[in-house]
Write an enzyme that holds these catalytic residues in place. Structure first.
Site, mmCIF file in Angstrom:
data_model
loop_
_atom_site.group_PDB
_atom_site.id
_atom_site.type_symbol
_atom_site.label_atom_id
_atom_site.label_comp_id
_atom_site.label_asym_id
_atom_site.label_seq_id
_atom_site.Cartn_x
_atom_site.Cartn_y
_atom_site.Cartn_z
ATOM 1 N N LYS A 37 0.824 -1.222 0.000
ATOM 2 C CA LYS A 37 0.000 0.000 0.000
ATOM 3 C C LYS A 37 0.853 1.264 0.000
ATOM 4 O O LYS A 37 0.441 2.274 -0.544
ATOM 5 C CB LYS A 37 -0.941 -0.003 1.199
ATOM 6 N N ARG A 132 -6.166 0.030 17.948
ATOM 7 C CA ARG A 132 -6.833 0.236 16.671
ATOM 8 C C ARG A 132 -7.811 -0.919 16.521
ATOM 9 O O ARG A 132 -8.641 -1.113 17.397
ATOM 10 C CB ARG A 132 -5.809 0.351 15.531
#
Ligand SMILES: *Cc1c(COP(=O)(O)O)cnc(C)c1O
Length: 361
Positions: A37, A132
């Site tokens: 990414k 997260r």
């Protein structure tokens, strides 16, 4: 005719860095999943990850996985960001594996997998403290693992995973990785079989590999920018990394203006282009160069690590970056090219623009 701004990528050195990390992981029984990414799925770089030993290519973005599939690069594709309800059909279509942390999303994935006649693999994320994604209560993790295993025929429970060092800045330790292994073994006991994958985090977890204190059963790490940026493990965490090439990626930008000016703005000060109140040091008249790259191209240019002691990044607006070049050894003029190191954020932003030119050397 060269065009700027430009990213210069040394693919040979990228490949060597990837190959070395893959080998170091393999020595500990760990497969390295190649996270693509940070380069926005640049095909040449993705191919490097794949050919140097990353069997699974991973991204947070489905578009990257779709592109790789269409280009025929790689064989297994993993979605890193826990899926959005609104993207479930594409998750099943383009990802073989996804990371997950929600029972209702698992059920939606299952329905869609059955509809498309596919078996989709899932890795359940365990919250180990970075705050997260991930299951916090062990009971809920176990419940969704059992549901996936026993009731969701379109899904295959491939394993569990953790993530640290992203939101909460938490370090990977033997203890938090062992907690993940304990969760895996709790699930294994309940489902009566071994899990295939125990994914112990991202780049930062390589520290445990280098120090040799990675828990036995961790068998996957998801590694992205580090073999390209070659910065964090050496310059933040102090690992020697003597085998690592640090010149994999450079950015080149063109000088638009060079002029001696005062170093403190003149007039009544309010906020900059982004609404921030800034502090400016008055160092008298200094020679400054403006280069044709800005926040639009590379996010925050302030943290560009500069190897050249004669160049200092003073600040930037959307399209301009201002450098202090007073102590630079050579005369600079409009049209000259400046080459700078970049870090993760700049690589991520620059590869996402189609007017930043990528050049392979
Ligand atoms: C991005 C990401 C990684 C890899 O991060 P890098 O810093 O690029 O190595 C690993 N896991 C997840 C869930 C990610 O989103």
């Amino acid at each position: 005719m060269e065009r700027y701004p430009q990213l210069v990528i040394n693919l040979g050195h990228a490949r060597e860095n990837i190959r070395n990390l893959v080998r170091k992981c393999a020595e500990k029984g760990i497969r390295m999943t190649g996270v693509i990414k940070v380069v926005n799925g640049l095909p040449e770089v993705c191919r490097a990850y794949y050919e140097e030993g990353c069997k699974v290519l991973a991204s947070s973005r489905i578009q990257h996985l779709k592109d790789l599939r269409e280009k025929g690069i790689g064989e297994e594709f993993e979605l890193l960001r826990i899926p959005m309800m609104s993207e479930i059909p594409d998750v099943i279509r383009y990802a073989d594996i996804s990371l997950n942390s929600d029972g209702s999303v698992l059920r939606a994935l299952n329905d869609e997998a059955l509809r498309q006649g596919r078996i989709h693999k899932v890795i359940l994320m365990v919250e180990v403290g970075d705050l997260r994604e991930g299951y916090w209560e062990k009971e809920e993790l176990l419940r969704d693992a059992l549901m996936t295993e026993n009731d969701l025929d379109g899904l295959f429970l491939e394993g569990v995973g953790m993530n640290v060092g992203c939101y909460g800045s938490v370090l990977p330790t033997f203890e938090n990785m062992q907690y993940l292994v304990d969760c895996a073994e709790m699930i294994e006991k309940a489902i009566g079989r071994k899990l295939d994958v125990i994914s112990g985090g991202g780049t930062s977890s390589l520290m445990r590999v280098f120090d040799g204190d990675v828990p036995e059963r961790i068998n996957d790490l998801r590694v992205g920018g580090e073999p390209l940026v070659a910065y964090t493990l050496k310059h933040v965490y102090g690992y020697p990394m003597e085998w690592q090439h640090e010149d994999v990626i450079r950015m080149r930008a063109e000088i638009l203006e060079v002029r001696e000016k005062p170093s403190h703005p003149i007039g009544k000060l309010a906020v900059d282009a982004f609404g921030h109140k800034q502090v400016y040091e008055d160092r008298g008249i200094r020679k400054r160069a403006i280069i044709g790259i800005g926040k639009l191209d590379c996010g925050e240019p302030y943290d560009i690590p500069n190897e050249d002691p004669g160049i200092e990044v003073l600040g930037a607006s959307s399209d301009h970056t201002i450098l202090d070049v007073e102590d630079y050894g050579r005369d600079l003029k409009a049209g000259d090219i400046i080459e700078l190191r970049i870090k993760y954020a700049q690589l991520m932003y620059m590869t996402s623009r189609n007017d930043v030119y990528v050049k392979y050397v």
